[in-house]
Write a protein that holds these residues in place. Sequence first.
Motif, mmCIF file in Angstrom:
data_model
loop_
_atom_site.group_PDB
_atom_site.id
_atom_site.type_symbol
_atom_site.label_atom_id
_atom_site.label_comp_id
_atom_site.label_asym_id
_atom_site.label_seq_id
_atom_site.Cartn_x
_atom_site.Cartn_y
_atom_site.Cartn_z
ATOM 1 N N ALA A 19 0.840 -1.202 0.000
ATOM 2 C CA ALA A 19 0.000 0.000 0.000
ATOM 3 C C ALA A 19 0.874 1.252 0.000
ATOM 4 O O ALA A 19 1.670 1.463 0.916
ATOM 5 C CB ALA A 19 -0.924 -0.008 1.212
ATOM 6 N N GLY A 20 0.704 2.063 -1.033
ATOM 7 C CA GLY A 20 1.582 3.210 -1.225
ATOM 8 C C GLY A 20 2.862 2.722 -1.881
ATOM 9 O O GLY A 20 3.961 2.978 -1.406
ATOM 10 N N CYS A 21 2.702 2.022 -3.009
ATOM 11 C CA CYS A 21 3.836 1.289 -3.625
ATOM 12 C C CYS A 21 4.822 2.212 -4.312
ATOM 13 O O CYS A 21 5.922 1.764 -4.667
ATOM 14 C CB CYS A 21 3.311 0.250 -4.599
ATOM 15 N N ILE A 40 -0.982 -0.835 -4.632
ATOM 16 C CA ILE A 40 -1.868 0.319 -4.802
ATOM 17 C C ILE A 40 -1.113 1.607 -4.480
ATOM 18 O O ILE A 40 -0.173 1.615 -3.687
ATOM 19 C CB ILE A 40 -3.156 0.229 -3.931
ATOM 20 N N ASP A 41 -1.574 2.684 -5.101
ATOM 21 C CA ASP A 41 -1.004 3.996 -4.811
ATOM 22 C C ASP A 41 -2.002 5.063 -5.283
ATOM 23 O O ASP A 41 -2.764 4.828 -6.229
ATOM 24 C CB ASP A 41 0.338 4.209 -5.522
ATOM 25 N N LEU A 42 -1.979 6.213 -4.628
ATOM 26 C CA LEU A 42 -2.795 7.334 -5.100
ATOM 27 C C LEU A 42 -2.430 7.664 -6.542
ATOM 28 O O LEU A 42 -3.280 8.065 -7.333
ATOM 29 C CB LEU A 42 -2.573 8.570 -4.225
ATOM 30 N N ALA A 57 -5.518 3.678 -6.048
ATOM 31 C CA ALA A 57 -6.415 3.493 -4.909
ATOM 32 C C ALA A 57 -5.851 4.197 -3.686
ATOM 33 O O ALA A 57 -4.637 4.378 -3.555
ATOM 34 C CB ALA A 57 -6.593 2.004 -4.619
ATOM 35 N N ASP A 58 -6.785 4.559 -2.804
ATOM 36 C CA ASP A 58 -6.461 5.232 -1.548
ATOM 37 C C ASP A 58 -6.678 4.215 -0.429
ATOM 38 O O ASP A 58 -7.805 3.731 -0.243
ATOM 39 C CB ASP A 58 -7.418 6.430 -1.403
ATOM 40 N N LEU A 59 -5.620 3.889 0.298
ATOM 41 C CA LEU A 59 -5.750 2.864 1.349
ATOM 42 C C LEU A 59 -6.825 3.232 2.364
ATOM 43 O O LEU A 59 -7.479 2.344 2.909
ATOM 44 C CB LEU A 59 -4.404 2.648 2.069
ATOM 45 N N LEU A 72 3.560 -1.627 4.492
ATOM 46 C CA LEU A 72 3.532 -0.162 4.407
ATOM 47 C C LEU A 72 4.984 0.291 4.441
ATOM 48 O O LEU A 72 5.610 0.338 5.511
ATOM 49 C CB LEU A 72 2.746 0.428 5.581
ATOM 50 N N SER A 73 5.538 0.544 3.278
ATOM 51 C CA SER A 73 6.944 0.910 3.177
ATOM 52 C C SER A 73 7.061 2.400 2.884
ATOM 53 O O SER A 73 6.771 2.845 1.762
ATOM 54 C CB SER A 73 7.620 0.087 2.063
ATOM 55 N N LEU A 74 7.438 3.155 3.891
ATOM 56 C CA LEU A 74 7.637 4.605 3.772
ATOM 57 C C LEU A 74 6.390 5.308 3.236
ATOM 58 O O LEU A 74 6.483 6.377 2.643
ATOM 59 C CB LEU A 74 8.855 4.912 2.882
HETATM 60 C C1 LIG Z 1 7.561 7.929 -0.098
HETATM 61 S S1 LIG Z 1 6.535 7.037 -1.192
HETATM 62 C C2 LIG Z 1 6.991 5.366 -0.769
HETATM 63 C C3 LIG Z 1 7.011 4.488 -1.959
HETATM 64 C C4 LIG Z 1 7.473 3.048 -1.744
HETATM 65 N N1 LIG Z 1 6.552 2.297 -0.924
HETATM 66 C C5 LIG Z 1 8.861 2.958 -1.180
HETATM 67 O O1 LIG Z 1 9.082 2.246 -0.208
HETATM 68 O O2 LIG Z 1 9.769 3.573 -1.762
HETATM 69 C C6 LIG Z 1 4.907 7.157 -0.473
HETATM 70 C C7 LIG Z 1 3.824 6.730 -1.430
HETATM 71 O O3 LIG Z 1 2.595 6.602 -0.705
HETATM 72 C C8 LIG Z 1 1.554 7.000 -1.567
HETATM 73 N N2 LIG Z 1 0.353 7.309 -0.766
HETATM 74 C C9 LIG Z 1 0.184 8.348 0.083
HETATM 75 N N3 LIG Z 1 -1.026 8.292 0.651
HETATM 76 C C10 LIG Z 1 -1.641 7.186 0.153
HETATM 77 C C11 LIG Z 1 -2.910 6.596 0.358
HETATM 78 N N4 LIG Z 1 -3.808 7.147 1.193
HETATM 79 N N5 LIG Z 1 -3.213 5.453 -0.307
HETATM 80 C C12 LIG Z 1 -2.317 4.896 -1.153
HETATM 81 N N6 LIG Z 1 -1.095 5.421 -1.393
HETATM 82 C C13 LIG Z 1 -0.746 6.547 -0.743
HETATM 83 C C14 LIG Z 1 2.134 8.188 -2.316
HETATM 84 O O4 LIG Z 1 1.429 8.468 -3.504
HETATM 85 C C15 LIG Z 1 3.565 7.733 -2.547
HETATM 86 O O5 LIG Z 1 3.711 7.093 -3.797
#
Ligand SMILES: C[S@@+](CC[C@H](N)C(=O)[O-])C[C@H]1O[C@@H](n2cnc3c(N)ncnc32)[C@H](O)[C@@H]1O
Length: 210
Positions: A19-21, A40-42, A57-59, A72-74
Motif C-alpha cells: 500500500a503506497g507502492c 496500490i497507490d494514489l 487506490a487510496d488505502l 507499508l513501506s515509507l
Molecule cells: C515515499 S513514497 C513510498 C514508496 C514506496 N513504498 C517505497 O518504499 O519507496 C509514499 C507513497 O505513498 C503514496 N500514498 C500516500 N497516501 C496514500 C494513500 N492514502 N493510499 C495509497 N497510497 C498513498 C504516495 O502516492 C507515494 O507514492
Amino acid sequence: MDTWMLSALPDAPARVLDAGCGAGALAAALIARGHDVTAIDLDPSAARAAGVPAREADLTVYEDDPFDVIVLSLSLHHMHPLEAALDRTAALLRPGGRLVVDEFAWDWADAAAATWFYDVGRLLGRFDRPEPDPLARWRAAHVDHSPAGDMLDAVAARFEVVRMRRVPYLFRYLGGEHAARLKEIEEVRHQPTGFRLTAVTRVTGVTNGT
Ligand SMILES: C[S@@+](CC[C@H](N)C(=O)[O-])C[C@H]1O[C@@H](n2cnc3c(N)ncnc32)[C@H](O)[C@@H]1O
C-alpha cells in the motif's frame, strides 16, 4: 528488497498488499519471489511505468478480499487520516495476518541530525546553499507527515506488535553511492530517524457470557 524485509515476510506464495507502492520496486521484488501482490497507490503511474500492474487506490477507503500480509513501506507517514489508513489495514488483513511497516520518523531528528543531513546533502549536490537553521527547515519540510509516535500508537491500538526496532534512516534519504558509509556514520553519530516493525492482527476470543 533488503534482509530485514525478507525476514519480515512469510514464505511465498502469500497474498500481499503493498500500500503506497510508489515506483513499485518492492512490489516487483515481491512478485519476483512468487508472492501474489496487489500494489496500490494514489498515483500508480511510476509503478506502471516500471512494469508493475499497480492500481490507483487510496488505502484509507480501499476494499478488497483479505490479505495474508500488508506492507507499508515509507507510505504510512503520508497517509491521512492516519487512523483511517490503519482501520482499513486491520480490516483488510485476514485473522493472523501480518503487518510489515518500514517507516521514517522525521520528528526524532534533532538539530545535530538535521545539520548533518543538510551538510551532507549539500556535499552530494542535493542542496545548493548552506542552511542557517537546519532543524527549522527540516520541520517545515515534514510538517504534513505523521510523527512516529502517532504511527506507533495507532498501530499498537489495532495490532499486536511482534518486533519493533529503531533504525537509521537519513542515509536512505540521501542515497547515492555513499549510502553504506553514510549509514555507518549515522548509526554512530545520530539517534535513529526510522523504525521497522512487524505486527499481527489481534485474535479476539469469542465468549458466550457464561
Ligand atoms: C515515499 S513514497 C513510498 C514508496 C514506496 N513504498 C517505497 O518504499 O519507496 C509514499 C507513497 O505513498 C503514496 N500514498 C500516500 N497516501 C496514500 C494513500 N492514502 N493510499 C495509497 N497510497 C498513498 C504516495 O502516492 C507515494 O507514492
